[in-house]
Design an enzyme around this catalytic site. Sequence first.
Site, mmCIF file in Angstrom:
data_model
loop_
_atom_site.group_PDB
_atom_site.id
_atom_site.type_symbol
_atom_site.label_atom_id
_atom_site.label_comp_id
_atom_site.label_asym_id
_atom_site.label_seq_id
_atom_site.Cartn_x
_atom_site.Cartn_y
_atom_site.Cartn_z
ATOM 1 N N PRO A 205 0.820 -1.212 0.000
ATOM 2 C CA PRO A 205 0.000 0.000 0.000
ATOM 3 C C PRO A 205 0.856 1.265 0.000
ATOM 4 O O PRO A 205 1.887 1.318 0.667
ATOM 5 C CB PRO A 205 -0.786 -0.100 1.312
ATOM 6 C CG PRO A 205 -0.763 -1.527 1.671
ATOM 7 C CD PRO A 205 0.482 -2.110 1.096
ATOM 8 N N GLY A 206 0.449 2.230 -0.773
ATOM 9 C CA GLY A 206 1.125 3.518 -0.767
ATOM 10 C C GLY A 206 2.358 3.580 -1.629
ATOM 11 O O GLY A 206 3.097 4.564 -1.584
ATOM 12 N N LYS A 209 0.702 2.785 -6.847
ATOM 13 C CA LYS A 209 0.072 2.022 -7.924
ATOM 14 C C LYS A 209 -0.998 2.855 -8.617
ATOM 15 O O LYS A 209 -1.019 2.966 -9.847
ATOM 16 C CB LYS A 209 -0.560 0.736 -7.358
ATOM 17 C CG LYS A 209 0.449 -0.191 -6.700
ATOM 18 C CD LYS A 209 -0.204 -1.443 -6.165
ATOM 19 C CE LYS A 209 -1.135 -1.201 -5.003
ATOM 20 N NZ LYS A 209 -0.467 -0.742 -3.774
ATOM 21 N N THR A 210 -1.883 3.430 -7.814
ATOM 22 C CA THR A 210 -2.956 4.239 -8.387
ATOM 23 C C THR A 210 -2.374 5.418 -9.142
ATOM 24 O O THR A 210 -2.807 5.754 -10.249
ATOM 25 C CB THR A 210 -3.890 4.709 -7.258
ATOM 26 O OG1 THR A 210 -4.228 3.592 -6.456
ATOM 27 C CG2 THR A 210 -5.142 5.334 -7.810
ATOM 28 N N GLU A 426 13.409 2.173 28.709
ATOM 29 C CA GLU A 426 13.937 2.641 27.424
ATOM 30 C C GLU A 426 15.463 2.614 27.407
ATOM 31 O O GLU A 426 16.077 2.267 26.402
ATOM 32 C CB GLU A 426 13.438 4.050 27.107
ATOM 33 C CG GLU A 426 11.927 4.164 26.917
ATOM 34 C CD GLU A 426 11.368 3.202 25.883
ATOM 35 O OE1 GLU A 426 12.095 2.840 24.934
ATOM 36 O OE2 GLU A 426 10.206 2.784 26.036
ATOM 37 N N HIS A 429 16.515 -0.860 26.522
ATOM 38 C CA HIS A 429 16.479 -1.121 25.080
ATOM 39 C C HIS A 429 17.703 -0.512 24.398
ATOM 40 O O HIS A 429 18.389 -1.151 23.602
ATOM 41 C CB HIS A 429 15.248 -0.456 24.445
ATOM 42 C CG HIS A 429 13.956 -1.177 24.661
ATOM 43 N ND1 HIS A 429 13.778 -2.498 24.378
ATOM 44 C CD2 HIS A 429 12.754 -0.724 25.096
ATOM 45 C CE1 HIS A 429 12.513 -2.833 24.648
ATOM 46 N NE2 HIS A 429 11.874 -1.764 25.091
HETATM 47 P P1 ADP Z 1 -1.296 2.743 -3.817
HETATM 48 O O1 ADP Z 1 -0.117 1.952 -4.273
HETATM 49 O O2 ADP Z 1 -1.752 2.308 -2.480
HETATM 50 O O3 ADP Z 1 -2.378 2.836 -4.839
HETATM 51 P P2 ADP Z 1 -1.155 5.524 -4.324
HETATM 52 O O4 ADP Z 1 -0.830 5.497 -5.745
HETATM 53 O O5 ADP Z 1 -2.556 5.835 -3.973
HETATM 54 O O6 ADP Z 1 -0.729 4.197 -3.612
HETATM 55 O O7 ADP Z 1 -0.176 6.552 -3.630
HETATM 56 C C1 ADP Z 1 -0.596 7.373 -2.591
HETATM 57 C C2 ADP Z 1 0.135 8.674 -2.643
HETATM 58 O O8 ADP Z 1 1.499 8.500 -2.335
HETATM 59 C C3 ADP Z 1 0.111 9.307 -4.001
HETATM 60 O O9 ADP Z 1 -1.009 10.100 -4.170
HETATM 61 C C4 ADP Z 1 1.367 10.127 -4.004
HETATM 62 O O10 ADP Z 1 1.147 11.373 -3.438
HETATM 63 C C5 ADP Z 1 2.297 9.359 -3.102
HETATM 64 N N1 ADP Z 1 3.251 8.552 -3.873
HETATM 65 C C6 ADP Z 1 3.365 7.216 -3.832
HETATM 66 N N2 ADP Z 1 4.369 6.798 -4.609
HETATM 67 C C7 ADP Z 1 4.898 7.886 -5.177
HETATM 68 C C8 ADP Z 1 5.962 8.102 -6.110
HETATM 69 N N3 ADP Z 1 6.689 7.087 -6.604
HETATM 70 N N4 ADP Z 1 6.229 9.366 -6.477
HETATM 71 C C9 ADP Z 1 5.509 10.381 -5.990
HETATM 72 N N5 ADP Z 1 4.495 10.239 -5.128
HETATM 73 C C10 ADP Z 1 4.189 9.019 -4.706
HETATM 74 ZN ZN ZN Z 2 9.913 -1.489 25.393
HETATM 75 MG MG MG Z 3 -4.338 2.624 -4.555
#
Ligand code: ADP
Ligand code: ZN
Ligand code: MG
Length: 619
Positions: A205-206, A209-210, A426, A429
């Site tokens: 996630p993040g 991909k989208t 802490e 650790h």
């Molecule tokens: P997912 O993989 O979950 O679909 P998203 O494409 O929605 O992730 O990414 C979420 C946000 O993270 C994007 O809107 C962007 O702002 C940031 N982001 C993620 N990867 C990149 C990247 N390679 N370059 C720039 N921004 C990124």
């Molecule tokens: Zn601890």
């Molecule tokens: Mg996504």
Amino acid sequence: MKNLAKNFLIFFLVFVVIIYAFSFFTNKGQQPETVGIQAMIDQINQGQVSSVTINGDTLNIKLANGKEEAVQKESGETFSNLVKNFGVDTSKLQKVDVQVKENSGLDLLMSTILPFLIPFLLISVFIYFMMRSVQGANNRALTFGQSQAREFGQEKGEVVTFKDVAGAKEAKEELKEVVEFLRHPKKFQELGARIPRGVLLLGSPGTGKTLLARAVAGEAQVPFFHMSGSEFVEMFVGVGASRVRDLFKRAKKSAPCIIFIDEIDAVGRKRGAGLGGSHDEREQTLNQILVEMDGFDPNTNVIVMAATNRPDVLDPALLRPGRFDRRVILDEPDLADREAILKVHARKKPLAKDVSLRRVAERTPGFSGADLANLLNEAAILTARRNKKIIEMSELFEAIEKVMLGPERRSRVLTDEEKKITAYHEAGHALVAHNLPHTDPVQKISIIARGQAGGYTLKLPLEDRHMHTKTEYLEEIAVLVAGYVTEKETFGDVTTGATSDLRRATRLARKLVTDFGMSENLGPRTFGEKEEMIFLGREIHEQRDYSEKVAEQIDQEISSFINNAVKKAREIVEKQKAKMEEVVAALMQKETLEKEEFEEIVGKKIGKNDGPGIEIAGV
Ligand code: ADP
Ligand code: ZN
Ligand code: MG
């Protein structure tokens, strides 16, 4: 409710208009004065009446002096009978011009049909508006099976291009080909090359991909239909399939274009693995997607992109050639990528001159693109809260911790006793991490509550690592149990503060045995088959592929890993008692110690300077 009121108002207005029109028709201008029958007879007898027009049951009388009057007679009674009964002077009557007027069509309508028509009309109007008010719901029911895909044309909204996606070089390279296909399909068709139909974006996630999918559409300058896998799934069986059909129909109309199905694992899970009705729906939806993808004319220039972070659960049918045969993997960004992503998102933010995004990138291993975007946003918010105009390094560093651990909770007041326990915990650790050769260097120690943790010790690797050794893991377990060990050594008692440490240590130890095959006694094999199954909304992961006896051995191995770690941590804690007191004193005074302050007390870290990824040991 508002709609109903509005409809009622319209209904009321129509009603008023009809009433008005009705009265207008019947009035037909100036109404003559109405008089009684006897008065009319008297006027005739006195010779004042010049003419009488019989108009149905109304007698219109014209007097000699030009005045007009109207008389209502009993219906059914003829005029001659009427005047006879009232004893009219016959000689006088002969001088009166008596005319019988045929009822005009309109008059007939007015007098006979309209009284029946009006209520009928009112009722129909009422029903019409009642229908209208439920029409909204009806409409929704009719479009239920249609896809709700959002279309991003290239004119609407902001266009995302590859420039907005930092890092991910290989992924972009792969996708450039797709853009070529969309732009110059002829070139490929002439060579007999089959245009790829499906591209599957894989990544946690993040990782963007989208974003990347939108960038492809932006680069190719084609329409982009965006739909999330979960949007196909409704309460009713068949809706998803119908939506799929509709989506593909729409897409084919506007080819060349891209269909993007986000989070496809919501519909694309392995079929036949679950129980319950919702699964049938998913299967039908998935089948429909497969059918649509197969049904494409090879020359249809529609490319289906899909994204998921769970490729392991996807149905194999989705992955065979001709469907999602291209797979683009998005890795977690490495140091250079992280810096590049930070740069992309810092474009519109005023940064101080001495800000080094490189240093921010160094401190954020394991952050995804979304985390980094969030980090810069948090830094900007922090800067605004401090009424500053430019973002400085201190805000960026604080934002890192906020994203990593949640917001500081200064309001959670610790008693002096609790504070002391936290400080020892802490410090334990930190000291154990510092004195083991394969762990990450300590970046920061704090006894301010943050997120879930009562205090925390932050260790960061110096470089991105993709592989880890057994030794590193064993040392990591020792660091995790160090808080517990220190509490026990110092106070002779333990608190609930060590709970999450111990859980993590146990989980890591189990992984060593069952997943990594790192146990000497059980040998290099894994235990338990990770099987995806949906049961009552919960995913049951493990399927035992070993006997009870082995389960017992696994438990023993886990315990022995933990016990050894405790022993190792205790040795260090005992040896470092003096340093421990110093660190605790500093913590009690300052609440947080940065790497430099910590090293001033304990000296430079010995040994290899990296370990298994980022580890945060909370209280
Ligand atoms: P997912 O993989 O979950 O679909 P998203 O494409 O929605 O992730 O990414 C979420 C946000 O993270 C994007 O809107 C962007 O702002 C940031 N982001 C993620 N990867 C990149 C990247 N390679 N370059 C720039 N921004 C990124
Ligand atoms: Zn601890
Ligand atoms: Mg996504």
